[in-house]
Design a protein around this motif. Structure first.
Motif, PDB file in Angstrom:
ATOM      1  N   ARG A  65      36.890 -12.658  18.137  1.00 32.15           N
ATOM      2  CA  ARG A  65      35.955 -12.262  17.979  1.00 32.15           C
ATOM      3  C   ARG A  65      35.021 -11.739  18.384  1.00 32.15           C
ATOM      4  NH1 ARG A  65      35.527 -17.659  13.677  1.00 32.15           N
ATOM      5  NH2 ARG A  65      37.463 -17.046  12.307  1.00 32.15           N
ATOM      6  N   CYS A  66      35.052 -10.982  19.067  1.00 36.26           N
ATOM      7  CA  CYS A  66      33.697  -9.948  20.429  1.00 36.26           C
ATOM      8  C   CYS A  66      34.431  -8.877  20.669  1.00 36.26           C
ATOM      9  CB  CYS A  66      33.949 -11.298  21.458  1.00 36.26           C
ATOM     10  SG  CYS A  66      34.027 -12.890  21.850  1.00 36.26           S
ATOM     11  N   ILE A  67      34.986  -8.379  19.925  1.00 44.31           N
ATOM     12  CA  ILE A  67      35.829  -6.858  20.335  1.00 44.31           C
ATOM     13  C   ILE A  67      34.350  -5.804  19.524  1.00 44.31           C
ATOM     14  CG2 ILE A  67      35.970  -6.864  17.886  1.00 44.31           C
ATOM     15  CD1 ILE A  67      38.284  -5.201  18.904  1.00 44.31           C
ATOM     16  N   TRP A  96      36.882  -4.687  14.317  1.00 41.35           N
ATOM     17  CA  TRP A  96      36.910  -2.992  14.111  1.00 41.35           C
ATOM     18  C   TRP A  96      35.728  -2.903  13.416  1.00 41.35           C
ATOM     19  CZ3 TRP A  96      38.316   0.781  11.474  1.00 41.35           C
ATOM     20  CH2 TRP A  96      39.122   1.045  10.668  1.00 41.35           C
ATOM     21  N   GLU A  97      36.468  -3.309  11.901  1.00 42.94           N
ATOM     22  CA  GLU A  97      35.818  -2.426  10.122  1.00 42.94           C
ATOM     23  C   GLU A  97      34.965  -3.774  10.406  1.00 42.94           C
ATOM     24  OE1 GLU A  97      39.276  -2.529   7.860  1.00 42.94           O
ATOM     25  OE2 GLU A  97      39.529  -4.283   8.633  1.00 42.94           O
ATOM     26  N   GLY A 122      38.894  -3.833   4.967  1.00 40.29           N
ATOM     27  CA  GLY A 122      39.533  -3.100   4.152  1.00 40.29           C
ATOM     28  C   GLY A 122      38.452  -1.788   3.882  1.00 40.29           C
ATOM     29  N   SER A 123      37.623  -2.039   4.179  1.00 43.20           N
ATOM     30  CA  SER A 123      35.964  -0.977   4.516  1.00 43.20           C
ATOM     31  C   SER A 123      37.441   0.404   4.792  1.00 43.20           C
ATOM     32  CB  SER A 123      34.876  -0.817   5.051  1.00 43.20           C
ATOM     33  OG  SER A 123      34.834  -1.310   6.649  1.00 43.20           O
ATOM     34  N   LEU A 124      37.804   0.322   6.411  1.00 44.73           N
ATOM     35  CA  LEU A 124      38.522   1.252   6.700  1.00 44.73           C
ATOM     36  C   LEU A 124      37.112   2.104   8.230  1.00 44.73           C
ATOM     37  CD1 LEU A 124      41.668   1.850   5.130  1.00 44.73           C
ATOM     38  CD2 LEU A 124      41.514   0.443   7.168  1.00 44.73           C
ATOM     39  N   THR A 125      36.428   1.570   8.010  1.00 46.41           N
ATOM     40  CA  THR A 125      35.356   1.743   8.950  1.00 46.41           C
ATOM     41  C   THR A 125      34.414   0.820   9.990  1.00 46.41           C
ATOM     42  OG1 THR A 125      33.494   1.050   8.096  1.00 46.41           O
ATOM     43  CG2 THR A 125      34.521   3.385   6.802  1.00 46.41           C
ATOM     44  N   PHE A 126      34.409   2.043  11.385  1.00 48.81           N
ATOM     45  CA  PHE A 126      33.774   0.946  12.128  1.00 48.81           C
ATOM     46  C   PHE A 126      32.978   0.756  12.158  1.00 48.81           C
ATOM     47  CE2 PHE A 126      36.735   3.088  14.525  1.00 48.81           C
ATOM     48  CZ  PHE A 126      37.316   2.714  15.236  1.00 48.81           C
ATOM     49  N   SER A 127      32.476  -1.239  12.509  1.00 47.79           N
ATOM     50  CA  SER A 127      31.426  -1.373  12.492  1.00 47.79           C
ATOM     51  C   SER A 127      30.516  -1.283  13.682  1.00 47.79           C
ATOM     52  CB  SER A 127      31.238  -3.418  12.754  1.00 47.79           C
ATOM     53  OG  SER A 127      31.984  -2.855  14.251  1.00 47.79           O
ATOM     54  N   SER A 128      29.228  -1.467  13.582  1.00 49.92           N
ATOM     55  CA  SER A 128      28.222  -1.219  14.579  1.00 49.92           C
ATOM     56  C   SER A 128      28.251  -1.461  15.805  1.00 49.92           C
ATOM     57  CB  SER A 128      26.131  -1.803  13.935  1.00 49.92           C
ATOM     58  OG  SER A 128      27.076  -3.096  14.339  1.00 49.92           O
ATOM     59  N   ASP A 129      29.065  -2.521  16.384  1.00 47.40           N
ATOM     60  CA  ASP A 129      29.716  -2.776  17.048  1.00 47.40           C
ATOM     61  C   ASP A 129      30.472  -1.912  18.151  1.00 47.40           C
ATOM     62  OD1 ASP A 129      28.805  -5.514  17.588  1.00 47.40           O
ATOM     63  OD2 ASP A 129      30.251  -6.475  16.654  1.00 47.40           O
ATOM     64  N   PHE A 130      30.621  -0.734  17.608  1.00 53.90           N
ATOM     65  CA  PHE A 130      31.037   0.533  17.492  1.00 53.90           C
ATOM     66  C   PHE A 130      29.911   2.045  17.166  1.00 53.90           C
ATOM     67  CE2 PHE A 130      34.282  -2.660  17.127  1.00 53.90           C
ATOM     68  CZ  PHE A 130      35.592  -2.011  18.481  1.00 53.90           C
ATOM     69  N   PRO A 131      29.140   1.779  19.004  1.00 54.46           N
ATOM     70  CA  PRO A 131      27.617   3.222  17.586  1.00 54.46           C
ATOM     71  C   PRO A 131      28.461   4.484  17.772  1.00 54.46           C
ATOM     72  CG  PRO A 131      27.947   2.143  19.975  1.00 54.46           C
ATOM     73  CD  PRO A 131      28.632   1.234  19.043  1.00 54.46           C
ATOM     74  N   ASP A 132      29.570   4.531  18.651  1.00 52.55           N
ATOM     75  CA  ASP A 132      30.453   5.963  18.751  1.00 52.55           C
ATOM     76  C   ASP A 132      31.935   5.742  18.863  1.00 52.55           C
ATOM     77  OD1 ASP A 132      30.667   8.368  19.162  1.00 52.55           O
ATOM     78  OD2 ASP A 132      28.822   8.617  21.029  1.00 52.55           O
ATOM     79  N   THR A 135      45.490  -2.473  11.512  1.00 52.91           N
ATOM     80  CA  THR A 135      44.693  -2.561   9.518  1.00 52.91           C
ATOM     81  C   THR A 135      45.499  -3.423   8.520  1.00 52.91           C
ATOM     82  OG1 THR A 135      46.602  -1.075   8.814  1.00 52.91           O
ATOM     83  CG2 THR A 135      44.259   0.277   9.772  1.00 52.91           C
ATOM     84  N   THR A 136      44.834  -3.504   7.768  1.00 51.62           N
ATOM     85  CA  THR A 136      45.772  -4.232   6.478  1.00 51.62           C
ATOM     86  C   THR A 136      45.830  -4.046   5.169  1.00 51.62           C
ATOM     87  OG1 THR A 136      43.976  -5.529   5.504  1.00 51.62           O
ATOM     88  CG2 THR A 136      44.530  -6.609   7.324  1.00 51.62           C
ATOM     89  N   PRO A 137      46.507  -3.662   4.367  1.00 51.78           N
ATOM     90  CA  PRO A 137      46.090  -3.521   2.691  1.00 51.78           C
ATOM     91  C   PRO A 137      45.175  -4.093   1.888  1.00 51.78           C
ATOM     92  CG  PRO A 137      48.065  -4.854   2.174  1.00 51.78           C
ATOM     93  CD  PRO A 137      47.735  -5.237   4.328  1.00 51.78           C
ATOM     94  N   PHE A 138      43.786  -5.193   2.220  1.00 54.85           N
ATOM     95  CA  PHE A 138      43.503  -5.822   1.899  1.00 54.85           C
ATOM     96  C   PHE A 138      42.354  -5.277   1.830  1.00 54.85           C
ATOM     97  CE2 PHE A 138      46.283  -9.478   4.316  1.00 54.85           C
ATOM     98  CZ  PHE A 138      47.163  -8.925   3.492  1.00 54.85           C
ATOM     99  N   VAL A 139      41.551  -5.211   1.056  1.00 59.14           N
ATOM    100  CA  VAL A 139      39.813  -5.015   0.834  1.00 59.14           C
ATOM    101  C   VAL A 139      38.896  -6.429   0.576  1.00 59.14           C
ATOM    102  CG1 VAL A 139      38.263  -3.482  -0.090  1.00 59.14           C
ATOM    103  CG2 VAL A 139      40.470  -2.662   0.128  1.00 59.14           C
ATOM    104  N   ASN A 140      37.883  -6.547   1.212  1.00 53.59           N
ATOM    105  CA  ASN A 140      37.328  -7.886   0.552  1.00 53.59           C
ATOM    106  C   ASN A 140      35.894  -7.775  -0.592  1.00 53.59           C
ATOM    107  OD1 ASN A 140      39.155  -9.298   2.488  1.00 53.59           O
ATOM    108  ND2 ASN A 140      37.679 -10.519   3.099  1.00 53.59           N
ATOM    109  N   VAL A 141      36.144  -8.666  -1.012  1.00 53.18           N
ATOM    110  CA  VAL A 141      35.294  -8.802  -1.409  1.00 53.18           C
ATOM    111  C   VAL A 141      33.666  -8.443  -1.285  1.00 53.18           C
ATOM    112  CG1 VAL A 141      36.980 -10.631  -3.266  1.00 53.18           C
ATOM    113  CG2 VAL A 141      34.988 -10.897  -1.656  1.00 53.18           C
ATOM    114  N   GLU A 142      33.072  -8.507  -0.345  1.00 53.47           N
ATOM    115  CA  GLU A 142      32.324  -8.588  -0.157  1.00 53.47           C
ATOM    116  C   GLU A 142      31.914  -7.056   0.558  1.00 53.47           C
ATOM    117  OE1 GLU A 142      34.491 -10.364   4.174  1.00 53.47           O
ATOM    118  OE2 GLU A 142      34.224 -10.703   1.685  1.00 53.47           O
ATOM    119  N   THR A 143      32.957  -5.951   0.496  1.00 49.15           N
ATOM    120  CA  THR A 143      32.965  -5.132   1.245  1.00 49.15           C
ATOM    121  C   THR A 143      32.168  -3.672  -0.163  1.00 49.15           C
ATOM    122  OG1 THR A 143      35.102  -4.625   1.981  1.00 49.15           O
ATOM    123  CG2 THR A 143      34.289  -2.869   1.310  1.00 49.15           C
TER     124      THR A 143
END
Length: 584
Positions: A161-163, A191-192, A196-206, A225-233
């Motif tokens: 959980r430290c990626i 990394w997301e 399900g957002s398929l966008t990098f989190s703020s832990d990946f600034p560039d 990746t997964t085919p899931f989109v979490n409800v908080e997305t």
């Protein structure tokens, strides 16, 4: 006499008496009616695919699943030494009962529609298996040899959980510093910005700069990746209204279910809206940021809304969805994608990924289960595979579990070195020498096998990974061996699957086999054959001089017996609940 010609498989439908199976063809079974196969008449049984506790042959145990549908890599396929292969061409759940209470029956039933059973029969089991694979469409060909010689590295157990960007780049540098033949990195879970957002989190600034740097170091990069989109997305309900996320028939909102990452909806790739949305997201990651490929996790029937509530664009059935999902990744990726879940997808250009093993010696999802489960998967057409990770899923399923001792880690690497591919997730250099040295040397052995594996993988008429009876189906004794395997036609491996073991019995198929360590020619049964740690049984079929010489040269770099039982040199804690502040 050929053992296959001595038996004729018996079958019964409903309350009918048993009768011989026709030499081939199709059996139609009405909905709600059970078809029964007499196991004893078929000899020894194989197939079905993944199991946490595999039996090899299958009749050594029993299996009960009243809703047998896609879950990990499985298919409704069974085959037996009498020369029969059975295929249930279904995407609806089956009632499966195999040898329940030792009753010697394979029982299948579908309650929702008629059950179509195809029978393939030949003089030998390998010949019947080849007929089956021809019908399904023989599995994909890998055109890049480095897939087989590579030592894949994934972030999963080292950084649960430290990626973050700096750790991924640091991982790449450590791989190079430690001399591993690796050209593929897998950025796993977390990394997301949200699932399900398929966008990098703020832990990946560039992320683009990260990809450029990794490419400059000679790495390809794969994203989990997964085919899931979490409800908080962000925009979850908009995606449901648009038909990207599978809708609930009653509410018109997203059909929500629980998976291991929370509450989510499922991307509906059975229609153009969901399919195009996912492809657009993947293509941006590939073309916009430089991602090379994707690791696919999900598609199991259990992680879907109930069938009576799911408003599909086109209902493919619980086990049909995953094949549609794989077709999206085939279209969007530039390299074969590692994938954990499949049903009848043998023809897809996919690298089949074995689910995580647990870091213990036992048969229940531990080291001892690795050989039989991969052989079952290979026989049903999933032979070009990633056999999980060396050492198992350390401290991810159980954060309090002890780390594998040096001996276990080396024995695990010893098997992976002779599998189609090799993968690490807990860094081998967390261990002290000599274990760390031996594991790196085995990665070098795997790399040296690259041309042999690639050449063997071109033949899509026989599985790349295979049981020792496959090329000698007339020898009944070989059908019971569950702790040896073949890589291609000329390389046999007899791993050690118990601690504090320095010798083991080995059964060789007909012909002469050269001990790859010593060069000695061997035949038949070998009693208490030397197998120190490291140093399991490795044999090359006489006549393949090039393979013998290449293996002997690389194995001579390894000091046999240099890793002692009871040694525990790794101290790096890879706990699931560890946070960034706790990292050393």
């Amino acid at each position: 006499m050929d053992i296959c010609s001595q038996k004729q498989l018996l079958v019964a439908i409903g309350e009918e008496d048993f009768s011989p199976v026709d030499s081939g063809g199709e059996i139609n079974v009405p909905a709600g009616t059970t078809i029964r196969f007499d196991l004893a008449s078929g000899g020894h049984w194989y197939g079905q695919g993944f199991a946490s506790r595999p039996f090899f042959p299958l009749e050594r145990g029993e299996s009960v699943n009243e809703s047998f549908a896609v879950g990990n890599t499985q298919s409704p396929i069974w085959m037996c030494s009498a020369g029969y292969a059975i295929l249930a061409e279904m995407v609806e759940p089956l009632s499966l009962r195999f040898n329940v209470g030792g009753n010697n029956l394979l029982e299948l039933r579908c309650d929702t529609q008629s059950l179509v059973i195809r029978i393939f029969h030949a003089a030998t089991l390998p010949a019947a298996q080849q007929q089956l694979m021809k019908h399904l469409g023989w599995p994909n060909k890998i055109t890049d040899p480095s897939v087989f010689g590579d030592a894949f590295f994934t972030t999963w157990t080292q950084y649960p959980r430290c990626i973050m960007q700096e750790r991924v780049v640091g991982m790449a540098r450590e791989i190079r510093e430690n001399g591993y033949p690796c050209s593929t990195l897998i950025i796993d879970d977390r990394w997301e910005s949200s699932y399900g957002s398929l966008t990098f989190s703020s832990d990946f600034p560039d992320p683009k700069a990260m990809m450029d740097e990794l490419h400059g170091m000679g790495f390809r990069v794969i994203l989990w990746t997964t085919p899931f989109v979490n409800v908080e997305t962000e925009g979850f309900e908009d995606l449901a209204r648009e038909g990207v996320v599978l809708r609930d028939k009653e509410t018109g909102c997203g059909g929500v279910f629980k998976w291991w990452g929370g509450q989510a909806g499922l991307i509906d790739v059975t229609g153009p809206t969901g399919r195009d949305w996912l492809i657009e997201k993947l293509e941006y990651l590939k073309d916009g940021l430089g991602v090379d490929g994707f690791k696919i996790d999900g598609g199991d029937a259990v992680y879907m809304p109930p069938p009576d509530k799911a408003d599909w664009a086109e209902d493919k059935g619980p086990s049909g969805y995953v094949d549609e999902l794989l077709s999206v990744f085939e279209e969007a990726s530039t390299m074969p994608c590692p994938n954990r879940t499949a049903w009848l997808s043998q023809g897809r250009s996919i690298l089949w990924n074995l689910p995580g093993r647990d870091p213990h010696w036992g048969i229940n999802n531990g080291l001892k289960s690795l050989v039989p489960v991969t052989l079952h998967m290979a026989l049903i057409g999933y032979d070009i595979l990633l056999p999980g990770i060396v050492g198992g899923r350390m401290q991810t399923a159980d954060s309090s579990a002890a780390l594998p001792m040096d001996e276990m880690m080396v024995r695990w690497a010893e098997i992976h070195a002779f599998m189609p591919t090799m993968q690490f997730s807990y860094w081998p250099w967390n261990y002290a020498s000599p274990a760390a040295d031996v594991i790196r040397q085995y990665a070098g052995v795997h790399k040296a096998l690259e041309p042999y594996i690639f050449e063997q993988a071109k033949d899509r008429t026989s599985p790349l990974l295979r049981p020792i009876w496959y090329d000698a189906p007339e020898v009944e004794e070989l059908y019971l061996v569950d702790d040896e395997f073949m890589l291609g036609s000329d390389l046999l491996v007899a791993p050690v699957l118990d601690p504090d073991t320095s010798a083991r019995d080995i059964l060789l198929p007909p012909g002469s086999w050269r001990d790859a360590w010593t060069g000695e020619l061997c035949r038949g049964k070998l009693s208490e054959h030397p197998a120190p740690c490291p140093g399991c049984g490795i044999f090359v079929r006489e006549g393949n001089v090039e393979l013998s010489n290449r293996l002997h040269e690389k194995l001579s770099e390894i000091q046999r017996g240099s890793v002692l039982s009871g040694t525990e040199s790794s101290t790096y804690e890879s706990k699931l609940d560890r946070d960034v502040a706790g990292m050393g």
